[in-house]
Design a protein around this motif. Sequence first.
Motif, PDB file in Angstrom:
ATOM      1  N   GLN A 100      65.810 -52.696 -16.887  1.00  0.00           N
ATOM      2  CA  GLN A 100      66.248 -53.063 -15.305  1.00  0.00           C
ATOM      3  C   GLN A 100      65.993 -51.744 -14.330  1.00  0.00           C
ATOM      4  OE1 GLN A 100      70.732 -52.999 -15.482  1.00  0.00           O
ATOM      5  NE2 GLN A 100      70.940 -55.116 -14.990  1.00  0.00           N
ATOM      6  N   CYS A 101      65.573 -51.046 -14.864  1.00  0.00           N
ATOM      7  CA  CYS A 101      64.458 -49.523 -13.770  1.00  0.00           C
ATOM      8  C   CYS A 101      63.054 -50.090 -13.962  1.00  0.00           C
ATOM      9  CB  CYS A 101      64.859 -48.389 -14.248  1.00  0.00           C
ATOM     10  SG  CYS A 101      64.417 -47.933 -15.632  1.00  0.00           S
ATOM     11  N   GLY A 102      62.794 -51.131 -14.776  1.00  0.00           N
ATOM     12  CA  GLY A 102      61.259 -51.762 -14.630  1.00  0.00           C
ATOM     13  C   GLY A 102      60.807 -51.192 -15.966  1.00  0.00           C
ATOM     14  N   ALA A 103      61.357 -51.089 -16.511  1.00  0.00           N
ATOM     15  CA  ALA A 103      60.412 -50.641 -18.283  1.00  0.00           C
ATOM     16  C   ALA A 103      60.020 -52.217 -18.445  1.00  0.00           C
ATOM     17  CB  ALA A 103      61.434 -50.050 -19.175  1.00  0.00           C
ATOM     18  N   ASP A 104      58.535 -51.976 -19.322  1.00  0.00           N
ATOM     19  CA  ASP A 104      58.005 -53.390 -20.375  1.00  0.00           C
ATOM     20  C   ASP A 104      58.563 -53.801 -21.715  1.00  0.00           C
ATOM     21  OD1 ASP A 104      56.229 -54.524 -17.982  1.00  0.00           O
ATOM     22  OD2 ASP A 104      55.703 -52.349 -17.750  1.00  0.00           O
ATOM     23  N   ASP A 105      59.238 -51.813 -22.386  1.00  0.00           N
ATOM     24  CA  ASP A 105      58.980 -52.431 -22.965  1.00  0.00           C
ATOM     25  C   ASP A 105      60.287 -51.628 -24.150  1.00  0.00           C
ATOM     26  OD1 ASP A 105      59.652 -53.212 -26.037  1.00  0.00           O
ATOM     27  OD2 ASP A 105      57.307 -53.091 -26.087  1.00  0.00           O
ATOM     28  N   TYR A 106      61.050 -51.317 -24.741  1.00  0.00           N
ATOM     29  CA  TYR A 106      61.958 -50.166 -25.502  1.00  0.00           C
ATOM     30  C   TYR A 106      62.009 -50.645 -26.667  1.00  0.00           C
ATOM     31  CZ  TYR A 106      66.109 -47.234 -23.987  1.00  0.00           C
ATOM     32  OH  TYR A 106      66.884 -46.606 -24.353  1.00  0.00           O
ATOM     33  N   ILE A 107      61.719 -49.381 -27.180  1.00  0.00           N
ATOM     34  CA  ILE A 107      61.214 -49.250 -28.593  1.00  0.00           C
ATOM     35  C   ILE A 107      62.065 -47.773 -28.820  1.00  0.00           C
ATOM     36  CG2 ILE A 107      59.319 -48.202 -30.255  1.00  0.00           C
ATOM     37  CD1 ILE A 107      57.562 -49.211 -28.020  1.00  0.00           C
ATOM     38  N   GLU A 108      63.154 -48.312 -30.129  1.00  0.00           N
ATOM     39  CA  GLU A 108      64.252 -47.257 -31.115  1.00  0.00           C
ATOM     40  C   GLU A 108      63.354 -46.031 -31.605  1.00  0.00           C
ATOM     41  OE1 GLU A 108      66.812 -48.978 -33.388  1.00  0.00           O
ATOM     42  OE2 GLU A 108      67.341 -50.399 -31.735  1.00  0.00           O
ATOM     43  N   LYS A 109      63.671 -44.978 -31.374  1.00  0.00           N
ATOM     44  CA  LYS A 109      63.297 -43.433 -32.329  1.00  0.00           C
ATOM     45  C   LYS A 109      64.322 -43.750 -33.736  1.00  0.00           C
ATOM     46  CE  LYS A 109      61.980 -39.620 -29.090  1.00  0.00           C
ATOM     47  NZ  LYS A 109      62.211 -38.741 -27.971  1.00  0.00           N
ATOM     48  N   PRO A 110      64.322 -43.412 -34.500  1.00  0.00           N
ATOM     49  CA  PRO A 110      62.997 -42.565 -34.929  1.00  0.00           C
ATOM     50  C   PRO A 110      61.842 -44.195 -34.872  1.00  0.00           C
ATOM     51  CG  PRO A 110      64.058 -43.457 -37.144  1.00  0.00           C
ATOM     52  CD  PRO A 110      64.902 -43.091 -35.844  1.00  0.00           C
ATOM     53  N   TYR A 111      60.686 -44.492 -34.956  1.00  0.00           N
ATOM     54  CA  TYR A 111      59.576 -45.334 -34.528  1.00  0.00           C
ATOM     55  C   TYR A 111      58.559 -44.912 -35.801  1.00  0.00           C
ATOM     56  CZ  TYR A 111      57.964 -42.249 -31.130  1.00  0.00           C
ATOM     57  OH  TYR A 111      57.327 -41.269 -30.501  1.00  0.00           O
ATOM     58  N   SER A 112      57.563 -46.157 -35.521  1.00  0.00           N
ATOM     59  CA  SER A 112      56.689 -46.102 -36.448  1.00  0.00           C
ATOM     60  C   SER A 112      55.309 -45.758 -35.776  1.00  0.00           C
ATOM     61  CB  SER A 112      56.219 -47.790 -36.705  1.00  0.00           C
ATOM     62  OG  SER A 112      54.666 -47.761 -37.305  1.00  0.00           O
ATOM     63  N   LEU A 113      54.577 -45.363 -35.215  1.00  0.00           N
ATOM     64  CA  LEU A 113      53.233 -44.768 -34.326  1.00  0.00           C
ATOM     65  C   LEU A 113      52.404 -46.171 -34.749  1.00  0.00           C
ATOM     66  CD1 LEU A 113      52.988 -41.134 -34.483  1.00  0.00           C
ATOM     67  CD2 LEU A 113      53.978 -42.585 -32.649  1.00  0.00           C
ATOM     68  N   LYS A 114      52.546 -46.352 -35.663  1.00  0.00           N
ATOM     69  CA  LYS A 114      51.826 -47.278 -35.843  1.00  0.00           C
ATOM     70  C   LYS A 114      52.039 -48.645 -35.460  1.00  0.00           C
ATOM     71  CE  LYS A 114      48.710 -50.657 -39.575  1.00  0.00           C
ATOM     72  NZ  LYS A 114      48.770 -50.424 -40.935  1.00  0.00           N
ATOM     73  N   GLU A 115      53.554 -48.859 -35.154  1.00  0.00           N
ATOM     74  CA  GLU A 115      53.811 -50.374 -34.532  1.00  0.00           C
ATOM     75  C   GLU A 115      53.568 -50.238 -32.673  1.00  0.00           C
ATOM     76  OE1 GLU A 115      58.232 -52.694 -33.309  1.00  0.00           O
ATOM     77  OE2 GLU A 115      57.620 -50.562 -34.891  1.00  0.00           O
ATOM     78  N   VAL A 116      53.852 -48.567 -32.505  1.00  0.00           N
ATOM     79  CA  VAL A 116      53.570 -47.820 -31.207  1.00  0.00           C
ATOM     80  C   VAL A 116      52.193 -48.695 -30.648  1.00  0.00           C
ATOM     81  CG1 VAL A 116      53.958 -46.446 -29.028  1.00  0.00           C
ATOM     82  CG2 VAL A 116      55.833 -46.874 -30.682  1.00  0.00           C
ATOM     83  N   TYR A 117      51.796 -48.014 -31.338  1.00  0.00           N
ATOM     84  CA  TYR A 117      49.993 -48.640 -31.130  1.00  0.00           C
ATOM     85  C   TYR A 117      49.979 -49.604 -30.342  1.00  0.00           C
ATOM     86  CZ  TYR A 117      45.156 -49.401 -31.930  1.00  0.00           C
ATOM     87  OH  TYR A 117      43.558 -49.373 -31.693  1.00  0.00           O
ATOM     88  N   PHE A 118      50.168 -50.710 -31.607  1.00  0.00           N
ATOM     89  CA  PHE A 118      49.772 -52.133 -31.210  1.00  0.00           C
ATOM     90  C   PHE A 118      50.580 -52.764 -30.039  1.00  0.00           C
ATOM     91  CE2 PHE A 118      48.501 -52.608 -35.785  1.00  0.00           C
ATOM     92  CZ  PHE A 118      46.945 -52.296 -35.536  1.00  0.00           C
ATOM     93  N   ARG A 119      51.740 -51.946 -29.770  1.00  0.00           N
ATOM     94  CA  ARG A 119      52.494 -52.773 -28.641  1.00  0.00           C
ATOM     95  C   ARG A 119      52.190 -51.710 -26.955  1.00  0.00           C
ATOM     96  NH1 ARG A 119      58.956 -53.915 -29.301  1.00  0.00           N
ATOM     97  NH2 ARG A 119      59.447 -53.759 -31.064  1.00  0.00           N
ATOM     98  N   ILE A 120      51.736 -50.832 -26.935  1.00  0.00           N
ATOM     99  CA  ILE A 120      50.700 -50.465 -26.610  1.00  0.00           C
ATOM    100  C   ILE A 120      49.541 -50.893 -25.833  1.00  0.00           C
ATOM    101  CG2 ILE A 120      49.217 -48.932 -25.674  1.00  0.00           C
ATOM    102  CD1 ILE A 120      51.102 -46.499 -27.130  1.00  0.00           C
ATOM    103  N   VAL A 121      48.747 -51.423 -26.749  1.00  0.00           N
ATOM    104  CA  VAL A 121      47.900 -52.368 -26.745  1.00  0.00           C
ATOM    105  C   VAL A 121      48.061 -53.825 -26.106  1.00  0.00           C
ATOM    106  CG1 VAL A 121      45.889 -53.491 -27.923  1.00  0.00           C
ATOM    107  CG2 VAL A 121      46.077 -51.510 -28.310  1.00  0.00           C
ATOM    108  N   ALA A 122      49.561 -54.349 -27.157  1.00  0.00           N
ATOM    109  CA  ALA A 122      49.800 -55.412 -26.638  1.00  0.00           C
ATOM    110  C   ALA A 122      50.126 -55.160 -24.611  1.00  0.00           C
ATOM    111  CB  ALA A 122      51.085 -56.547 -26.837  1.00  0.00           C
ATOM    112  N   ASN A 123      51.149 -54.932 -24.819  1.00  0.00           N
ATOM    113  CA  ASN A 123      51.349 -55.002 -23.145  1.00  0.00           C
ATOM    114  C   ASN A 123      50.026 -54.293 -22.079  1.00  0.00           C
ATOM    115  OD1 ASN A 123      54.444 -55.065 -22.774  1.00  0.00           O
ATOM    116  ND2 ASN A 123      54.250 -53.360 -24.779  1.00  0.00           N
ATOM    117  N   ILE A 124      49.033 -53.386 -22.463  1.00  0.00           N
ATOM    118  CA  ILE A 124      47.800 -53.510 -21.622  1.00  0.00           C
ATOM    119  C   ILE A 124      47.432 -54.363 -21.250  1.00  0.00           C
ATOM    120  CG2 ILE A 124      45.612 -52.455 -21.525  1.00  0.00           C
ATOM    121  CD1 ILE A 124      47.287 -49.371 -22.715  1.00  0.00           C
TER     122      ILE A 124
END
Length: 228
Positions: free
Chosen positions: A92-116
């Motif tokens: 609601q405040c404007g985020a495009d994705d919400y990733i829970e901690k703890p997280y896989s940095l590899k997954e975060v990497y691919f989410r960043i690329v996909a969103n960009i």
Amino acid sequence: MYRILLVDDDAEVLDVNRRFFEKNNFQVEICTDSTSAMLSVRRFKPECILLDVMMPKLNGYQLCRQMRKVTDVPILFLSGKISEEDKIRGFQCGADDYIEKPYSLKEVYFRIVANIRRHQQLLRKKDENIIEVFPLSIHLENHKVFYLQEEIPLTNREYDLLLCLAKCPDKPLTFREIGIYTWGSYREEDKKTVMVNVSRLRKKIVDYTGRKDLIETVWSKGYRINRK
């Protein structure tokens, strides 16, 4: 190489994440508070922002709202606050994705690329649907013309006339060319109709922008858009 901004009050987490993303060819900037983060958004111009929720001064939700006033790049929350309400508040405040901690940095990497990539595709589509003729922007999809963020109310005929000229910037168009594009046909007696509509269009542009030379008269021939 993508530019990303990491915002978290945990310096150790920031350092681990920074080293991972730099190894994967990202250009990374880190911030531990909202003030420095806002300065970085304006100066560094990241292509993606990763935010923690629990932050000093402004929390992540508040900071996200502030960032949305100055940038439309993807914002991803990396947070230990994982309730449904937390996630909904993040979106609601404007985020495009919400990733829970703890997280896989590899997954975060691919989410960043996909969103960009998704954001860049939207920008390309937007560029295809907008013609910029400083200081105006012509929105082809909804047939509207804006000066900065303010719409200039044009008739359909005035819009078509401006679009005709804007598609050939700096090129003189004859009365006949303008008439055929705008009305579908042209006779010599239509010259006065073209002149009257150009006069009305000019007045509206001057009233909103103060720019009198945007539409130039080409003596005895027609008109052209002046981009200078």
